[in-house]
Design a protein around this motif. Structure first.
Motif, PDB file in Angstrom:
ATOM      1  N   GLY A   1      34.107  28.318  -9.259  1.00 25.11           N
ATOM      2  CA  GLY A   1      32.380  28.172  -9.276  1.00 25.11           C
ATOM      3  C   GLY A   1      31.820  28.564  -7.570  1.00 25.11           C
ATOM      4  O   GLY A   1      30.705  28.654  -7.198  1.00 25.11           O
ATOM      5  N   LEU A   2      32.613  29.832  -7.293  1.00 23.11           N
ATOM      6  CA  LEU A   2      32.345  30.317  -5.699  1.00 23.11           C
ATOM      7  C   LEU A   2      31.963  31.957  -5.889  1.00 23.11           C
ATOM      8  O   LEU A   2      32.856  32.734  -6.334  1.00 23.11           O
ATOM      9  N   SER A   3      30.869  31.981  -4.874  1.00 23.36           N
ATOM     10  CA  SER A   3      30.673  33.714  -5.670  1.00 23.36           C
ATOM     11  C   SER A   3      31.102  34.788  -4.063  1.00 23.36           C
ATOM     12  O   SER A   3      31.466  35.986  -4.495  1.00 23.36           O
ATOM     13  N   GLY A   4      31.026  34.375  -3.008  1.00 27.61           N
ATOM     14  CA  GLY A   4      31.161  34.921  -2.165  1.00 27.61           C
ATOM     15  C   GLY A   4      32.797  34.729  -1.827  1.00 27.61           C
ATOM     16  O   GLY A   4      33.635  33.473  -1.762  1.00 27.61           O
ATOM     17  N   PRO A   5      33.112  35.448  -0.303  1.00 26.62           N
ATOM     18  CA  PRO A   5      34.997  36.161   0.228  1.00 26.62           C
ATOM     19  C   PRO A   5      34.725  33.898   0.540  1.00 26.62           C
ATOM     20  O   PRO A   5      34.077  33.477   1.199  1.00 26.62           O
TER      21      PRO A   5
ATOM     22  N   LYS B   1      29.130  26.200  -1.643  1.00 29.53           N
ATOM     23  CA  LYS B   1      28.602  27.381  -0.270  1.00 29.53           C
ATOM     24  C   LYS B   1      30.197  26.942   0.293  1.00 29.53           C
ATOM     25  O   LYS B   1      29.550  27.566   2.275  1.00 29.53           O
ATOM     26  N   LEU B   2      30.920  26.954   0.017  1.00 28.24           N
ATOM     27  CA  LEU B   2      32.019  26.682   0.492  1.00 28.24           C
ATOM     28  C   LEU B   2      32.587  28.029   1.547  1.00 28.24           C
ATOM     29  O   LEU B   2      32.291  29.070   0.814  1.00 28.24           O
ATOM     30  N   ARG B   3      32.749  27.897   2.964  1.00 25.84           N
ATOM     31  CA  ARG B   3      32.913  29.671   3.615  1.00 25.84           C
ATOM     32  C   ARG B   3      34.485  29.744   4.304  1.00 25.84           C
ATOM     33  O   ARG B   3      34.909  31.180   4.339  1.00 25.84           O
TER      34      ARG B   3
END
Length: 485
Positions: free
Chosen positions: A222-226, A69-71
């Motif tokens: 394993g991150l999907s968003g920017p 969930k890293l942003r």
């Protein structure tokens, strides 16, 4: 989730926090420092990348769902390092670190130009970045001629994360190339150091976005968003963000590898003649003033290494409460000193050692010597008009109540001990990531922690410690000429 990465001298630490600022996971990886010659201190930038890879792997292994969930990522790092890159972004030599003193002559030459202090607001110290490049120009001309970019340590880590050359105001203020008042690179200061603006990274405030995580790293992690990478901060400004020192007069004393006495200011107030550092804060329209000593807990590490006993065991040899000053005086100048002396030649000394002196006596004198050096910093700050009425106590040395009571008594200032342990530079970096990812106001995010206890000066012992501090100062005056300072 938000990640704070703090690139320290001995290792890299990462903490993962949620929107409320609570720590979800943390990890550390060590980094080797090379000392190929006396006064030299270097690290291989590739070791920072390897350390970061290990930290990320552990954070993911410990809590993969949270990490996914890293942003935002915030960066903190040790200041003043010179990381030289060629036109292809490849490193040209090991990074010359903050505690490297080889460029003392170059620093003296640069400092003799009145424009440098006027522009940078500081003495040009040997540990700063500009004199390091002058040393490279004189001693490694082939390397100097190939230097296309100069990055500070944490900004090299950013380059690996984002592919962009960007730095923040607080870290860049320690190069001697920044106009600290105007918060921009100075063409004049750069020219005096034979550098050009094109060799500098783009500048942002610490709470502003400064690139996005590379696509290949997002996929590998394993991150999907920017993921936004914040401007970040030099380690002390980041620590100020971590402990909530972002308002006028808020400050702390840090017993880390080096020792720092820092106060936040809402106006630019340089006083280079005092050897007090005046840098930009990591947040807009704020500055920091600080006194810096080069060997705080590093003095205990040195004693531990030479006595062959762990620091924890040495610290356990002194009681929780002070009774009287030691009969031994320790001058903690293992690598020279900054505030207030700006003396790269002076070296450490024990005075008054007796045949009956043992490890406990030496430990007490080391803690007192560091406290006296911090008092020198306080007196320098007072001469600029800054006089804190109380300070937060942070850093590894703050775990010793004996040391804190010594420090409070020597400084004659109450020390507030924060509740919990997550308020250092890594937390400050993570808080800057929250601001960058959400366009949040720093004052809303960087709240001070709750206070566990307040340690007051021992009024019954202020006078004897004051006498010892006077003697400590006399010892420096006597020894400095012998050391060539």
């Amino acid at each position: 989730m938000y990640l704070g990465l703090d690139l320290g001298t001995s290792g890299l630490r990462g903490i993962l926090i949620d929107d409320a600022g609570l720590v979800v996971s943390d990890a550390e990886a060590g980094i080797f420092t090379s000392t190929p010659k006396p006064g030299w201190s270097e690290q291989n930038p590739s070791d920072w990348i390897h350390a970061c890879t290990r930290v990320i792997a552990k954070l993911r292994a410990d809590n993969a769902s949270a990490f996914a969930k890293l942003r935002g990522i915030g960066l903190s790092g040790h200041m003043h390092g010179a990381t030289l890159l060629d036109a292809e972004g490849e490193t040209l030599r090991p990074c010359i670190l903050w505690n490297d003193t080889r460029s003392a002559n170059e620093a003296k030459t640069l400092d003799q130009s009145p424009q440098m202090r006027t522009i940078s607001g500081n003495i040009v110290f040997p540990g700063f970045t500009a004199p390091k490049l002058e040393w490279v120009r004189s001693n490694e001309p082939e390397v100097f001629s190939k230097t296309a970019k100069v990055l500070l340590p944490k900004d090299y880590l950013r380059f690996w994360l984002t592919g962009e050359y960007i730095s923040d105001m607080s870290d860049s203020a320690g190069t001697s190339w920044l106009d600290v008042d105007k918060r921009q690179w100075s063409e004049t200061a750069l020219g005096l150091g034979h550098m050009q603006a094109a060799q500098m990274p783009r500048l942002v405030e610490g709470n502003e976005p400064a690139g996005e995580l590379k696509t290949e790293l997002r996929h590998a992690w394993g991150l999907s968003g920017p993921v936004v990478v914040a401007g970040g901060a030099g380690d002390n400004a980041a620590a100020a963000c971590g402990i909530g020192s972002v308002k006028e007069g808020a400050g702390f004393v840090s017993l880390g590898t080096s020792g720092v006495l820092l106060v936040a200011r809402d106006a630019y107030g340089p006083a280079p003649e005092t050897a007090v550092h005046c840098f930009c804060h990591a947040v807009p329209e704020m500055w920091i003033q600080m006194g810096v000593i080069l060997s705080a807990t590093n003095s205990m590490n040195w004693l531990s290494s030479n006595l062959g006993q762990p620091v924890e065991k040495l610290a356990s040899m002194v009681p929780d409460s002070i009774a009287r000053p030691s009969s031994i005086t320790f001058l903690p100048y293992l690598s020279g000193e900054r505030t207030p002396h700006n003396d790269s030649h002076i070296r450490a000394a024990f005075l008054g050692v007796d045949v009956a002196s043992g490890p406990a006596d030496l430990t007490q004198s080391v803690m007192e010597g560091v406290a006296f050096a911090m008092r020198d910093c306080l007196e320098a700050l007072k001469s600029t008009g800054t006089s804190p009425t109380n300070l937060m106590a942070v850093g590894g040395g703050a775990r010793s109540r004996f040391w804190l009571e010594t420090l409070a008594t020597v400084l004659q200032v109450p020390l507030d001990v924060p509740k919990g342990s997550e308020f250092g530079a890594a937390m400050g970096a993570a808080r800057l990531a929250i601001c960058a990812a959400n366009n949040a106001k720093p004052g809303d995010i960087m709240k001070p922690p709750k206070i566990q206890e307040s340690i007051d000066p021992r009024n019954d012992l202020v006078e004897p410690y004051e006498r010892e501090f006077g003697q400590y100062r006399q010892y420096y005056k006597a020894l400095a000429p012998l050391a060539g300072g």
